[in-house]
Structures are given as C-alpha cells and as structure tokens.
Write an enzyme that holds these catalytic residues in place. Sequence first.
Site, mmCIF file in Angstrom:
data_model
loop_
_atom_site.group_PDB
_atom_site.id
_atom_site.type_symbol
_atom_site.label_atom_id
_atom_site.label_comp_id
_atom_site.label_asym_id
_atom_site.label_seq_id
_atom_site.Cartn_x
_atom_site.Cartn_y
_atom_site.Cartn_z
ATOM 1 N N ASP A 199 9.719 13.668 -8.650
ATOM 2 C CA ASP A 199 10.976 13.983 -7.956
ATOM 3 C C ASP A 199 10.709 13.782 -6.478
ATOM 4 O O ASP A 199 9.558 13.572 -6.065
ATOM 5 C CB ASP A 199 11.416 15.435 -8.244
ATOM 6 C CG ASP A 199 12.934 15.592 -8.148
ATOM 7 O OD1 ASP A 199 13.492 15.302 -7.083
ATOM 8 O OD2 ASP A 199 13.555 15.989 -9.151
ATOM 9 N N HIS A 275 16.591 10.739 -7.344
ATOM 10 C CA HIS A 275 15.533 11.741 -7.135
ATOM 11 C C HIS A 275 14.173 11.060 -6.935
ATOM 12 O O HIS A 275 13.155 11.523 -7.456
ATOM 13 C CB HIS A 275 15.440 12.699 -8.331
ATOM 14 C CG HIS A 275 16.519 13.744 -8.342
ATOM 15 N ND1 HIS A 275 16.459 14.877 -7.578
ATOM 16 C CD2 HIS A 275 17.687 13.829 -9.025
ATOM 17 C CE1 HIS A 275 17.543 15.615 -7.798
ATOM 18 N NE2 HIS A 275 18.317 14.994 -8.663
ATOM 19 N N GLU A 331 21.971 12.605 -11.112
ATOM 20 C CA GLU A 331 22.293 12.756 -9.698
ATOM 21 C C GLU A 331 21.835 11.606 -8.796
ATOM 22 O O GLU A 331 21.471 11.839 -7.644
ATOM 23 C CB GLU A 331 21.703 14.076 -9.170
ATOM 24 C CG GLU A 331 22.279 15.301 -9.868
ATOM 25 C CD GLU A 331 21.726 16.603 -9.335
ATOM 26 O OE1 GLU A 331 22.514 17.533 -9.139
ATOM 27 O OE2 GLU A 331 20.493 16.719 -9.135
HETATM 28 C C1 ACM Z 1 19.677 18.549 -13.116
HETATM 29 O O1 ACM Z 1 19.767 19.770 -13.062
HETATM 30 N N1 ACM Z 1 19.880 17.820 -12.033
HETATM 31 C C2 ACM Z 1 19.343 17.856 -14.345
#
Ligand code: ACM
Length: 692
Positions: A199, A275, A331
């Site tokens: 991440d 991410h 996201e």
């Molecule tokens: C998440 O909580 N962005 C998977």
Amino acid sequence: MKFILTCLALCLAVTASAEEKDTSRIPGSPVQIIPAPERTEIDEGTFRLPESGAAFYIKGENSGQLVPYLESLGNGFVPAGRQKDADIVIETGDKAVKGLVFKGKEDEAYRLEITPEQIRIKALTEAGAFYGLQTLLQMTREGKVRELQCCTVTDSPRFGYRGLHFDVSRNFRSKEFLMKQMEAMALLKLNRMHLHLTDGAGWRIEIEKYPRLTGFAAWRPYAKWTDWSADPVYCEQSDPAAAGGFYTKDDIREILAYAERLHIEVIPEIEMPGHSEEVMAAYPELSCSGEPYRNSDFCPGKEATFTFLENVLTEVMELFPSQYVHIGGDEASKSGWKTCPDCLRRMQEEGLENVDELQSYLIHRIEEFVNSKGKKIIGWDEILQGGLAPNATVMSWRGTEGGIKALKSGHDVIMTPGTYCYLDYTQDAPFKEPEAIGGYLPLSKTYSYEPMEEGMSEEDAEHLLGVQGNLWSEYIHEDSHAEYMYYPRAFAIAEIGWSPAGTKDYEGFRERALELCGLLQEKGYSTFDLRTEYGDRKESQSALEHLAKGCKVTYNIRYTDQYPAGGDGALTDGICGGWTYGDKKWQGFFSDADVTVDLGSVKPIHYVGATFMNVTGAWVHIPQKMEVYISEDGEDFRLLGTAYQDISDKQNFIFFKQYSVICNEKARYVRVYAQRATRPGACLFIDELVVN
Ligand code: ACM
Ligand code: ZN
C-alpha cells in the site's frame, strides 16, 4: 439424563437443565466455546485429564501435522503407545466418520466424544481433527480445567472461508506478531489470513527482481503512519531515521509453515492499480507522469506496468501455496489516466469507453495471467467497475451490494461489509477509546451480521464463500492496540463464519466472549474490556422532545445525497445521532449548511442549538461558526446570535460539539447557518436541530 443442544437451544437449555444440573455453566462444558458448535449432546458424568498432561493416540491416514502440533502446545501432551492407554484418541479418514451426519462442510467437520473413560475425536480430514482439538482446548481453558463434562459434539463450519485481514503496510508488524495472531485464529477456527502486503504506506515483501521495493519503498522517515501521512515520503533503508520493514522470502516461508500447521491459508494481497504510491516513488516509470510523488496509480497504458505486475505476481505465487492472490483493486483515483497519452492510446486501441473500463482491462489481463499459473484472483468490490473479470472472487466491503451483484452473476464472494466487519472502527464510546479512524462498531453490531440476505437464492449461497474481519491500521501503531481491536470482535466473525444460521443469542455470546477474552489475556493478548463497555451515545438512545420536533425544514443549502439521514425531516425528528455518521442518523453537508425551520406559529423561544460531529481523519469538522436568525413572517430575518468554534477541530479524536444561542424572543421561523471548516474538502455532520 442426556439432552441435546443445538446452537438455537443453547440459551433455552440453560434454563431447562437448571432443574437437573446446570451443565452449561460448569467448567469444561462445550457450550461455552466460540464459535458455538453445530450440535452438542450433554451426557452424564465427567472425564478427568491427568494433572501431568494427556496421552494421545493418533489413528488414520490424515494426520501429518497433528503430532508436532500437539507436542508444540506445551500442555503435557505425550504420545501413548497403545490406543487403550490414551486419554485422547484422534481418528481420521472415511472409516472414522462413517455414519456421521454434518450439516456444514465435511472437510473441516469433526465429532468429539467425551466419555468417563476416554476422549475421542473423529474426522474425515486432519483439519477436522484439528478443529475437534481446538474445541477441546477451549473446554479445558488450554489445560487449566482438568475435569470435563461428558458430551458429544458434532460440528462443522457454515462457511469454508473464515478470514481475518492484517494491514502490515500502514504500520509494519513482525512475523512473530502474525504467528501469535494465527494461534488465536486457530482457537477460533478462523482459516484465512489475508495479508495486505502493499500500500502507499510501505511495500512489505521481498521481490528479488525489484530491490527498490524493499530497499526504499518499505521505509519511511516517520515510524507512525499518523506522522508520516502529513509528509508522505520514503527513505533509503540505510537512512538513520528509516522506520518500517518487510518480510524476506525466508520470513514468509516461516510464516507459511506456521500457518500450515494451524490449518490457515495465507492469502497475499498485492495492490493494483491504486494505493500504490510507494511503487510509483521507487519505480516512477510505471506511473502516468513518470515522476515520483505525482501519481498513486499504476499506468495501465504502459506495457511496463504489466511486465512489473506479472514479475511480482510470479514471485508471490511461487512463494504462497494459496489458491488465491488478492489483487486489491479498491479506490484507484484514476485521475492521471484521463490525460495520460499512454492511457488514452490504450483506451482507443482497446475500444474502452472510460477509465472504469480501463481499470477493468488491467484486472482482466492480470486475472488471465494469474489463471494461467493455476491460481485465482480476489479483488475488492471496485473490480466490478467497468466489467468483472470472468473468474474473479469479489470481496464486498462497500456494503453488500457489490457482493450481491457478483453473486447474481455467478461469481464467488467473500462478505466483509464495512458497517459490520471493519474492526478499525471504534468499538466503544470514542472518549474512552484509543485514537481511531472513526465509525462505531461494537461487538454486538459485528455479531448481528447475517451474510445470507433476503433475496439470495440457494445458488447464490453456493458462491457465498464466507466472511472476513478487516483491520486497517493507519491509526494502530502498537501490536497491543491491534490485538485490542481484533478481540473480541474477531470472535463474532468466527461465530458468523462457523456456527449454523439462525442461532444467534447475543447475551449468551457475550458471556462466552468474556470467558474467552480472559483466556486470551492469560495467554498474553491485549483485548478490549467488555465489562467496562459504555455503549452507544446516550443522546441517540431515546427520542428528544422540543419545540421544533416534527416542524417543517426548508433547505437553503441541501444536504448531500450520500448522508441524508431521514431526509428533509431528519433535523427535527427527535432522533439524535450515535457515535458515527454511518448510523444514518447524522445529516451530512459537503458544503456550509443553511436551513429554516417553520414552527407553525409565532412562539416564545429561548434556545436554538445543534450538535456537530468532528472526525478529523474522515474530513468531518465542526463548523467555524453557527449563526441563528429569526423571523415572524419568513421574509424579514434578523440575526439572533452566533456561536463560534471554541475548540480545535484539528485534534485527531472523535468529538461532538453543541453550538447554541440563548435568547428570550418570539418567532415563527428559525434559520440556522453553519459555516464549514476551512480545510479543503471539510464536511459538516449535524444531528437534531433543537428549539426550545
Ligand atoms: C478498502 O477498505 N479500501 C477495501
Ligand atoms: Zn497512464
């Protein structure tokens, strides 16, 4: 006297058996364990384990790791030379389970028989025998209770996938920490460890082909995520300030060997396309701009992205035996894609209409690659955007809608809806809890989650693999804090995943959870203290009476459709919000707020007030000021007073602030204007608007 307890009958049986003997409450009874077994028959008598330990005898073909496991427990388990000399006989294979009927998945099922003479565990597989042992270990409180209630437990899981998620990117955790949590998972019959290995906050796994991932992208000049997030840069491993870390391939092998013995499948997650700030800093040529610290997403227009991802996944798949690789998918900002020449070319060449389809293109290609190696992908529910890859398993986190949509199209689904399964949410009143991302998720709420929703068919049920609890760790720096967030809520995830449907009883579960928290504490885990639970915000627990209740509200500035609470009547419905705006009782504004309340006729008024929420981590801020105006005719308003922000809204804890104006006036119309905080993107959340 013999009586049978299904899960459903547990609480009734406590009463029924009281006339005879309250066997459910004596130490060493299987009805106290978590997850509650499918079926329990309580028999007469007890079996006494020798003080010195227990001799075990293993029969059958499926028992490879049981001996080293038992010997590793340190509870005095020793092999017996002959079956008849054993305290515990464990038998696996077809013969062992002949004639037994399990209602759940047979390959993890077991039968545990405790008679005055001997304890017997029977299972088709080693995993089943292992779970029988876990039941026994909980009954004995891991060896402390030597006298066990005679009983027969017939048990199998409701779902095959019972997972717990570990975010080791935001704050790195040692392999020892992971192994310790695996032990608790095994006790709870949880069988999937989802490792969020990559991440923006740090890359956590050695990849031989890309040494900058672990030489640079795994290190930050700030140890705590909360400090780093204000200045999100990376540093060389050799930097004296470097904090972070990564697992070497040998570390991973050690973790996997431990997991195998505990019947836990470790599922690695490699995030893409979003991410991924840390990768873009180490290998900026994989981003749209080609520059570090500019993009958070991979560039799906560049072939180099696919070369990189395939090389990384190849090393990951070689290491992990799991049938799955989690590829993230959540996201992605996709912002650079809209203007990147490579992305635009790719979209044109592939006939892709928009950036959602471009993301879907990337996921499809990656899925094809993963499938070609004999493995499957899991992705967060955003992978539905632009079209789901044909064999993907969806992990539904933004509610259950994505999961249901995937089920309806024949895909496998793991349910982990944030409102029930996000263990990073505060589990009690925020004023008494450690700093957290926000939300409010008490044990009772997690426990209340039912994965099979109305409208799901038998066919859908086949594809509903199970459930998972997630612990995102931005605010969780210490290992002990992480444990505090997992336990006891992971107990609820375990029971939802294992115990039969329709058998819930929160009070009984809470009692068992208290016991099990005690056991985990004795074993050195930090757990939340259920005994001192405060509960939801008191103001939210009963209706509030006031002069404006039920009065019409006109919106001079409208609330956001994302957080309407009860809609146009929400601010005067007498219902106050709880600890989280996620409870649908708080009305949200992504702007200033401006409303006028019509009291119906001119009335004396002495007080106008409203409560605002502050959750800095979620951009929710109390207003700079709240102005109150009054009018008798709805045309001419005059300023009655202004309440100003008199406490910092930058503090990283959740709090609630009442703004009010005191007066001695008469009016029919009351207008309230709240000016939001100056932080870009700040929003306002208001609960009841009170006039008296
Ligand atoms: C998440 O909580 N962005 C998977
Ligand atoms: Zn691009």
